[in-house]
Design a protein around this motif. Structure first.
Motif, PDB file in Angstrom:
ATOM      1  N   HIS A 141       0.824  -1.209   0.000  1.00 38.65           N
ATOM      2  CA  HIS A 141       0.000   0.000   0.000  1.00 38.65           C
ATOM      3  C   HIS A 141       0.856   1.256   0.000  1.00 38.65           C
ATOM      4  O   HIS A 141       0.510   2.267  -0.637  1.00 38.65           O
ATOM      5  N   GLN A 142       1.992   1.209   0.679  1.00 40.06           N
ATOM      6  CA  GLN A 142       2.896   2.354   0.690  1.00 40.06           C
ATOM      7  C   GLN A 142       3.463   2.622  -0.698  1.00 40.06           C
ATOM      8  O   GLN A 142       3.600   3.778  -1.119  1.00 40.06           O
ATOM      9  N   LEU A 144       1.944   2.030  -3.454  1.00 39.52           N
ATOM     10  CA  LEU A 144       0.867   2.672  -4.207  1.00 39.52           C
ATOM     11  C   LEU A 144       0.730   4.131  -3.801  1.00 39.52           C
ATOM     12  O   LEU A 144       0.522   4.992  -4.666  1.00 39.52           O
ATOM     13  N   MET A 145       0.875   4.417  -2.520  1.00 45.71           N
ATOM     14  CA  MET A 145       0.784   5.794  -2.033  1.00 45.71           C
ATOM     15  C   MET A 145       1.818   6.691  -2.711  1.00 45.71           C
ATOM     16  O   MET A 145       1.531   7.849  -3.048  1.00 45.71           O
ATOM     17  N   SER A 151      -5.534   6.936  -5.385  1.00 45.12           N
ATOM     18  CA  SER A 151      -5.980   5.544  -5.309  1.00 45.12           C
ATOM     19  C   SER A 151      -5.717   4.965  -3.926  1.00 45.12           C
ATOM     20  O   SER A 151      -6.545   4.232  -3.377  1.00 45.12           O
ATOM     21  N   ALA A 152      -4.569   5.293  -3.368  1.00 42.69           N
ATOM     22  CA  ALA A 152      -4.215   4.768  -2.045  1.00 42.69           C
ATOM     23  C   ALA A 152      -5.199   5.250  -0.980  1.00 42.69           C
ATOM     24  O   ALA A 152      -5.524   4.515  -0.045  1.00 42.69           O
ATOM     25  N   GLN A 153      -5.691   6.478  -1.126  1.00 40.80           N
ATOM     26  CA  GLN A 153      -6.665   7.002  -0.174  1.00 40.80           C
ATOM     27  C   GLN A 153      -8.001   6.277  -0.275  1.00 40.80           C
ATOM     28  O   GLN A 153      -8.712   6.116   0.722  1.00 40.80           O
ATOM     29  N   ALA A 157      -5.830  -0.396   3.061  1.00 39.35           N
ATOM     30  CA  ALA A 157      -4.544  -1.105   3.028  1.00 39.35           C
ATOM     31  C   ALA A 157      -4.729  -2.609   3.098  1.00 39.35           C
ATOM     32  O   ALA A 157      -3.909  -3.376   2.588  1.00 39.35           O
ATOM     33  N   THR A 163      -5.276  -3.147  -4.232  1.00 37.94           N
ATOM     34  CA  THR A 163      -3.995  -2.437  -4.152  1.00 37.94           C
ATOM     35  C   THR A 163      -3.050  -2.926  -5.240  1.00 37.94           C
ATOM     36  O   THR A 163      -2.400  -2.127  -5.933  1.00 37.94           O
ATOM     37  N   LEU A 167      -1.594  -0.686  -8.369  1.00 34.86           N
ATOM     38  CA  LEU A 167      -0.142  -0.554  -8.520  1.00 34.86           C
ATOM     39  C   LEU A 167       0.312  -1.091  -9.872  1.00 34.86           C
ATOM     40  O   LEU A 167       1.176  -0.501 -10.546  1.00 34.86           O
TER      41      LEU A 167
END
Length: 321
Positions: A141-142, A144-145, A151-153, A157, A163, A167
């Motif tokens: 998830h990080q 992707l952030m 998208s991450a928001q 997670a 996810t 990505l």
């Protein structure tokens, strides 16, 4: 008449009702079932028994398109379905169109549209799996952030699959996955263009129907599987990955008893039906046919109600029992 879309979970009676609708309206049926497309898989996919007449699969004299046409080694996706369905509609001007099936993404793609996104590749899937193994879902998830904060928001997670897909889209396109989405996924089909009908069976009643049908079709599924294996096809042939067929393979290999295989197939089918219910419940402007008993499911009566519904210009939410 606008096209009618019969949707709902597996074992809900879509095929039987579609045939009655076609009979009452002189319509044609377009199947939206990702497994009935295969040749050689009939009993295990609950494909309607028919035959080819002048090149068209026909059931009780009714043209029934998009079944029994694909080789067992091939695959079919939403894009293929939409292209072929549009061609069939163009070749049958004036004939009422009845779409029937449980592959929700295909129906949504035809009537609403979906984003044209690149398919997964073995390389990206391997890379994602390695990242997950090394860093866990939090590390995934990080990552992707860093590439796509929006998208991450919007993706928890803990939702590993979403996810990974977001990505993957970032890697494949070089753009944030959020920038690739049109929003079609969340739109409803226009009531002016199509009349959607959802067969909303009571959960316990549907589970009972699933169990009964699984018991009824399993031996035929085994025969179909045995035939394909005897022709040299392997268990990883795309068609043999269809729901229930891996259990038929395991039964033939002596890895499962018949009772174990039947129970596994029924369980997997109930799980699939749950996912279908979740998908189709989004269509809040569909006509919901609330069904709980055999007496509720009278194709002749329901077909007449559906045809009346489809001919209406306004499409308020409705409940029919």
């Amino acid at each position: 008449m606008k096209p009618i879309v019969l949707c709902g979970p597996t074992a809900s009676g879509k095929t039987e009702l579609a045939l009655e609708l076609a009979c009452q309206s002189n319509g044609i049926i377009l199947s939206a079932d990702s497994r009935q497309v295969y040749k050689c898989l009939t009993i295990g996919t609950a494909k309607p028994q028919g035959s080819y007449q002048n090149g068209t699969y026909t059931v009780d004299g009714i043209p029934y398109y998009l079944v029994d046409f694909l080789d067992v080694t091939a695959t079919c996706n939403a894009g293929t379905f939409v292209k072929q369905a549009r061609q069939i509609a163009a070749e049958n001007p004036g004939r009422p169109l009845i779409f029937a099936g449980g592959t929700g993404m295909w129906l949504h793609s035809y009537f609403v549209g979906m984003d044209d996104l690149p398919a997964s590749t073995p390389q990206t899937r391997e890379k994602l799996s390695a990242l997950l193994a090394k860093s866990g879902k939090e590390g995934l998830h990080q990552a992707l952030m860093e590439l796509d904060p929006l998208s991450a928001q919007n993706i928890p997670a803990g939702n590993v699959q979403r996810t990974m897909r977001a990505l993957e889209l970032c890697w494949l396109t070089g753009k944030p996955a959020s920038a690739l989405k049109s929003g079609n996924f969340f739109k409803l089909p226009s009531p002016q263009d199509s009349a959607w009908v959802y067969l909303a069976w009571d959960k316990e009643s549907l589970n009972a129907r699933i169990s009964a049908r699984t018991e009824q079709i399993f031996d035929g599924m085994v025969c179909e599987t045995k035939t394909l294996l005897s022709r040299g096809y392997t268990p990883d042939t795309p068609a043999l990955k269809s729901l229930g067929y891996p259990q038929a393979v395991a039964f033939l290999q002596g890895k499962l008893s018949r009772a174990q295989a039947v129970e596994q197939v029924a369980t997997l089918t109930r799980q699939y039906a749950k996912r279908q219910r979740t998908w189709f419940n989004r269509y809040t402007n569909a006509l919901r046919l609330e069904l709980a008993t055999k007496q509720d499911f009278c194709p002749q009566t329901l077909a007449a109600q559906i045809l009346h519904f489809a001919n209406q210009t306004a499409l308020p939410p409705n409940m029919v029992k």
